[in-house]
Design a protein around this motif. Structure first.
Motif, PDB file in Angstrom:
ATOM      1  N   MET A 283       0.813  -1.216   0.000  1.00  0.00           N
ATOM      2  CA  MET A 283       0.000   0.000   0.000  1.00  0.00           C
ATOM      3  C   MET A 283       0.854   1.277   0.000  1.00  0.00           C
ATOM      4  SD  MET A 283      -3.245  -0.615  -0.300  1.00  0.00           S
ATOM      5  CE  MET A 283      -4.230   0.708   0.417  1.00  0.00           C
ATOM      6  N   SER A 284       2.058   1.199   0.547  1.00  0.00           N
ATOM      7  CA  SER A 284       2.914   2.393   0.532  1.00  0.00           C
ATOM      8  C   SER A 284       3.465   2.690  -0.854  1.00  0.00           C
ATOM      9  CB  SER A 284       4.057   2.249   1.538  1.00  0.00           C
ATOM     10  OG  SER A 284       4.847   1.119   1.233  1.00  0.00           O
ATOM     11  N   ASP A 285       3.196   1.819  -1.830  1.00  0.00           N
ATOM     12  CA  ASP A 285       3.560   2.101  -3.222  1.00  0.00           C
ATOM     13  C   ASP A 285       2.523   2.984  -3.912  1.00  0.00           C
ATOM     14  OD1 ASP A 285       5.916   0.627  -3.135  1.00  0.00           O
ATOM     15  OD2 ASP A 285       4.960  -1.216  -3.834  1.00  0.00           O
ATOM     16  N   VAL A 286       1.389   3.207  -3.265  1.00  0.00           N
ATOM     17  CA  VAL A 286       0.357   4.092  -3.842  1.00  0.00           C
ATOM     18  C   VAL A 286       0.885   5.517  -3.854  1.00  0.00           C
ATOM     19  CG1 VAL A 286      -1.961   5.052  -3.552  1.00  0.00           C
ATOM     20  CG2 VAL A 286      -1.546   2.617  -3.104  1.00  0.00           C
ATOM     21  N   VAL A 287       0.799   6.185  -4.993  1.00  0.00           N
ATOM     22  CA  VAL A 287       1.252   7.576  -5.074  1.00  0.00           C
ATOM     23  C   VAL A 287       0.086   8.560  -5.128  1.00  0.00           C
ATOM     24  CG1 VAL A 287       3.457   7.007  -6.150  1.00  0.00           C
ATOM     25  CG2 VAL A 287       1.498   7.483  -7.594  1.00  0.00           C
ATOM     26  N   ARG A 288      -1.091   8.082  -5.585  1.00  0.00           N
ATOM     27  CA  ARG A 288      -2.243   8.985  -5.671  1.00  0.00           C
ATOM     28  C   ARG A 288      -3.536   8.226  -5.408  1.00  0.00           C
ATOM     29  NH1 ARG A 288      -2.309  11.108 -11.111  1.00  0.00           N
ATOM     30  NH2 ARG A 288      -3.885   9.590 -11.680  1.00  0.00           N
ATOM     31  N   ILE A 289      -4.406   8.842  -4.625  1.00  0.00           N
ATOM     32  CA  ILE A 289      -5.739   8.301  -4.343  1.00  0.00           C
ATOM     33  C   ILE A 289      -6.776   9.343  -4.732  1.00  0.00           C
ATOM     34  CG2 ILE A 289      -7.379   7.815  -2.453  1.00  0.00           C
ATOM     35  CD1 ILE A 289      -5.735   5.411  -2.935  1.00  0.00           C
ATOM     36  N   THR A 290      -7.817   8.889  -5.427  1.00  0.00           N
ATOM     37  CA  THR A 290      -8.955   9.763  -5.736  1.00  0.00           C
ATOM     38  C   THR A 290     -10.215   9.117  -5.179  1.00  0.00           C
ATOM     39  OG1 THR A 290      -7.887  10.498  -7.777  1.00  0.00           O
ATOM     40  CG2 THR A 290     -10.230  10.964  -7.541  1.00  0.00           C
TER      41      THR A 290
ATOM     42  N   TYR B 166      -9.507   5.531   6.152  1.00  0.00           N
ATOM     43  CA  TYR B 166      -8.331   5.858   5.336  1.00  0.00           C
ATOM     44  C   TYR B 166      -7.040   5.755   6.155  1.00  0.00           C
ATOM     45  CZ  TYR B 166      -5.556   8.750   2.036  1.00  0.00           C
ATOM     46  OH  TYR B 166      -4.629   9.215   1.161  1.00  0.00           O
ATOM     47  N   LYS B 167      -7.077   6.283   7.375  1.00  0.00           N
ATOM     48  CA  LYS B 167      -5.892   6.288   8.238  1.00  0.00           C
ATOM     49  C   LYS B 167      -5.405   4.882   8.565  1.00  0.00           C
ATOM     50  CE  LYS B 167      -7.238  10.597  10.543  1.00  0.00           C
ATOM     51  NZ  LYS B 167      -7.757  11.177  11.818  1.00  0.00           N
ATOM     52  N   THR B 168      -6.302   3.925   8.601  1.00  0.00           N
ATOM     53  CA  THR B 168      -5.901   2.554   8.939  1.00  0.00           C
ATOM     54  C   THR B 168      -5.154   1.891   7.792  1.00  0.00           C
ATOM     55  OG1 THR B 168      -7.970   1.511   8.180  1.00  0.00           O
ATOM     56  CG2 THR B 168      -7.915   2.331  10.437  1.00  0.00           C
ATOM     57  N   PHE B 169      -5.353   2.359   6.571  1.00  0.00           N
ATOM     58  CA  PHE B 169      -4.648   1.805   5.422  1.00  0.00           C
ATOM     59  C   PHE B 169      -3.370   2.588   5.102  1.00  0.00           C
ATOM     60  CE2 PHE B 169      -8.772  -0.122   4.935  1.00  0.00           C
ATOM     61  CZ  PHE B 169      -8.505  -1.365   4.378  1.00  0.00           C
ATOM     62  N   PHE B 170      -3.299   3.846   5.569  1.00  0.00           N
ATOM     63  CA  PHE B 170      -2.104   4.673   5.386  1.00  0.00           C
ATOM     64  C   PHE B 170      -1.715   5.280   6.736  1.00  0.00           C
ATOM     65  CE2 PHE B 170      -4.362   4.809   1.285  1.00  0.00           C
ATOM     66  CZ  PHE B 170      -3.378   4.288   0.452  1.00  0.00           C
ATOM     67  N   PRO B 171      -1.206   4.447   7.666  1.00  0.00           N
ATOM     68  CA  PRO B 171      -0.945   4.929   9.021  1.00  0.00           C
ATOM     69  C   PRO B 171       0.242   5.880   9.144  1.00  0.00           C
ATOM     70  CG  PRO B 171      -0.212   2.663   8.754  1.00  0.00           C
ATOM     71  CD  PRO B 171      -0.948   3.007   7.513  1.00  0.00           C
TER      72      PRO B 171
ATOM     73  N   SER C 253      -1.901  19.029   4.917  1.00  0.00           N
ATOM     74  CA  SER C 253      -2.888  18.129   5.513  1.00  0.00           C
ATOM     75  C   SER C 253      -2.189  16.885   6.033  1.00  0.00           C
ATOM     76  CB  SER C 253      -3.944  17.724   4.476  1.00  0.00           C
ATOM     77  OG  SER C 253      -4.763  16.672   4.962  1.00  0.00           O
ATOM     78  N   LEU C 254      -2.649  16.371   7.160  1.00  0.00           N
ATOM     79  CA  LEU C 254      -2.099  15.133   7.707  1.00  0.00           C
ATOM     80  C   LEU C 254      -2.528  13.917   6.889  1.00  0.00           C
ATOM     81  CD1 LEU C 254      -2.656  15.766  11.541  1.00  0.00           C
ATOM     82  CD2 LEU C 254      -0.503  15.959  10.261  1.00  0.00           C
ATOM     83  N   LEU C 255      -3.520  14.114   6.012  1.00  0.00           N
ATOM     84  CA  LEU C 255      -4.080  12.988   5.266  1.00  0.00           C
ATOM     85  C   LEU C 255      -3.590  12.911   3.826  1.00  0.00           C
ATOM     86  CD1 LEU C 255      -7.718  13.239   6.613  1.00  0.00           C
ATOM     87  CD2 LEU C 255      -6.015  11.532   7.229  1.00  0.00           C
ATOM     88  N   SER C 256      -2.773  13.864   3.418  1.00  0.00           N
ATOM     89  CA  SER C 256      -2.255  13.825   2.052  1.00  0.00           C
ATOM     90  C   SER C 256      -0.923  14.540   1.967  1.00  0.00           C
ATOM     91  CB  SER C 256      -3.248  14.460   1.073  1.00  0.00           C
ATOM     92  OG  SER C 256      -3.425  15.831   1.360  1.00  0.00           O
ATOM     93  N   THR C 257      -0.120  14.110   1.000  1.00  0.00           N
ATOM     94  CA  THR C 257       1.135  14.786   0.693  1.00  0.00           C
ATOM     95  C   THR C 257       0.873  15.723  -0.477  1.00  0.00           C
ATOM     96  OG1 THR C 257       2.379  12.831   1.409  1.00  0.00           O
ATOM     97  CG2 THR C 257       3.549  14.419   0.021  1.00  0.00           C
ATOM     98  N   GLN C 258       1.470  16.898  -0.454  1.00  0.00           N
ATOM     99  CA  GLN C 258       1.214  17.866  -1.526  1.00  0.00           C
ATOM    100  C   GLN C 258       1.665  17.334  -2.885  1.00  0.00           C
ATOM    101  OE1 GLN C 258       3.270  21.316  -0.155  1.00  0.00           O
ATOM    102  NE2 GLN C 258       1.597  22.012   1.169  1.00  0.00           N
ATOM    103  N   THR C 259       2.849  16.736  -2.919  1.00  0.00           N
ATOM    104  CA  THR C 259       3.321  16.151  -4.172  1.00  0.00           C
ATOM    105  C   THR C 259       4.145  14.901  -3.898  1.00  0.00           C
ATOM    106  OG1 THR C 259       4.595  16.505  -6.209  1.00  0.00           O
ATOM    107  CG2 THR C 259       5.363  17.668  -4.258  1.00  0.00           C
TER     108      THR C 259
END
Length: 436
Positions: free
Chosen positions: A87-94, A110-115, A170-176
């Motif tokens: 899952m840490s290979d995911v670069v973008r979620i929509t 969401y937080k449980t899949f990307f802790p 945001s704590l839930l997303s990276t800007q880039t």
């Protein structure tokens, strides 16, 4: 595996080129022959949007938004597990959600899949989803090993994540998140980063703030604004598009070189039912990254060029380029059912309109010596979600093998009052080497 036309000659496979690699697992919902769960090409896996369907039953999971969110992510994880990724290979979620008020409940799951690591993210509320689902989740995944047949790469490319205080955090997303030759930006809301609040004013001021935020993010990683290859604009009111375009043209083209060639990115405009923080507009972007990500060798990283192309055989617009290629991908602007000869909507209903959209995509691909088999991802935007069966009848005549990954959403309105709009991501095996 479907081989790109550039790497197959008779029975001989030339290993110097990447191939389109479509894969499916029984542990996630199947596409019933219409699409593949994941299609890898070069350094990215393009996943079909996942609905909250239990793969064993083919039906929506029981429960509400929490259970449906969990099932979507379970399906994504099952697909990723099946291709030996994580899952840490995911670069973008929509995330496409039916009710914007459900975002808080979605975030808890969401937080449980990307802790720890969080990818870039876009959230929009849409008018309808297949099977009357409450949400649908799309993902883009890194693929370090590449897709050169019988010649896997080292797989050790790293992701580069970045946040700057000059844009909303945001704590839930990276800007880039950069991987290989692309930067993937989180959708930018019209938030003033100094206050953390919605900027004052109307849609013009909001569009300007979204684009300012994007520019600040790119400046923080030393990437010019004209390196953007694709823009997606999400609008609360489609009637605001002219006002947004007034602002848009002050940002594109950005440099003297881009102005000299009148370069503008590929573009898709989508009307949504609601946006986070009750915004009127939200903008996301895909950005070229010629430097690549380590440990790519310096000689392999510099001098790759953007190749933009338009053809008279598809509808043209001064606000978008029909196709923008960079490295191993082509990004196609959303195609409306317009006859390129007349510029008018094609006669007929949704079947005829779907056919025209796909004809336009095919014409664009032919103009750059590509074919429909090179398409790795298709995004379908429908005015009436119930039209999907009729669309599929036409769709299968263009993609009889059902290879591309796919997302389908119902929208509240489309430009020109169309019933359908389609965009695509296309493989580009030949890459975009420097001009001689």
């Amino acid at each position: 595996m479907v081989l790109n036309k550039y790497i197959q000659k008779g029975n001989t496979i030339i290993n110097d080129y990447n191939a389109v690699l479509a894969r499916n697992t029984e542990n996630a919902p199947n596409g019933n022959g219409l699409y593949s769960q994941t299609v890898a090409f070069s350094h990215y896996n393009n996943l079909s949007a996942q609905l909250p369907i239990e793969p064993n039953t083919g039906k929506l999971v029981a429960g509400g938004i929490k259970e449906q969110t969990e099932q979507c992510f379970k399906n994504i994880k099952a697909i990723i597990d099946s291709i030996d990724h994580v899952m840490s290979d995911v670069v973008r979620i929509t995330v496409f959600v039916k009710n914007i008020k459900d975002v808080e409940a979605i975030d808890k799951v969401y937080k449980t899949f990307f802790p720890t690591y969080v990818p870039t993210r876009t959230i929009v509320a849409v008018d309808a989803l297949p099977m009357d689902a409450l949400l649908q989740i799309d993902a883009l995944v890194s693929h370090g090993e590449g897709t050169i047949p019988n010649a896997p790469q080292a797989g050790d490319l790293i992701k580069l994540t970045n946040n700057t205080a000059n844009a909303p955090t945001s704590l839930l997303s990276t800007q880039t998140v950069s991987f290989s030759h692309y930067n993937n930006l989180s959708a930018q809301l019209p938030i003033d980063p100094r206050t953390g609040r919605l900027v004052a004013g109307g849609v013009k001021e909001q569009a300007q703030q979204c684009l300012k935020n994007m520019k600040a993010i790119l400046e923080s990683i030393d990437v010019p604004f004209d390196d953007i290859v694709k823009v997606n604009i999400y609008l609360k009111n489609l009637s605001d598009i002219e006002a947004v375009n007034e602002v848009y043209t002050t940002f594109f083209p950005d440099s003297a070189i881009a102005r000299a060639t009148a370069y503008v990115p590929a573009r898709t405009t989508v009307a949504v039912s609601a946006l986070p923080i009750d915004a009127l507009v939200q903008i996301e972007a895909v950005v070229s990254h010629g430097d690549g990500t380590p440990p790519q060798a310096v000689e392999d990283r510099h001098g790759i060029v953007i190749k933009a192309n338009n053809t008279e055989n598809a509808p043209k617009s001064s606000l978008s380029t029909q196709t923008v290629a960079f490295s191993h991908y082509n990004h196609i602007s959303a195609q409306l059912p317009l006859d390129p000869k007349t510029g008018e909507m094609v006669a007929g209903g949704v079947k005829e309109q779907a056919g025209q959209c796909l004809k336009n995509i095919n014409a664009i691909l032919e103009s750059i010596d590509h074919v429909m088999d090179d398409v790795v991802k298709v995004n379908i935007y429908l005015k009436n979600i119930v039209d999907i069966d009729a669309v599929d009848e036409v769709y299968t005549t263009f993609f009889p093998g059902g290879v591309p990954a796919r997302s389908t959403i119902g929208v509240s309105a489309l430009p020109k009052d169309a019933l359908i709009q389609i965009d695509a991501v296309v493989s580009n095996a030949e890459g975009t080497p420097p001009k001689e």
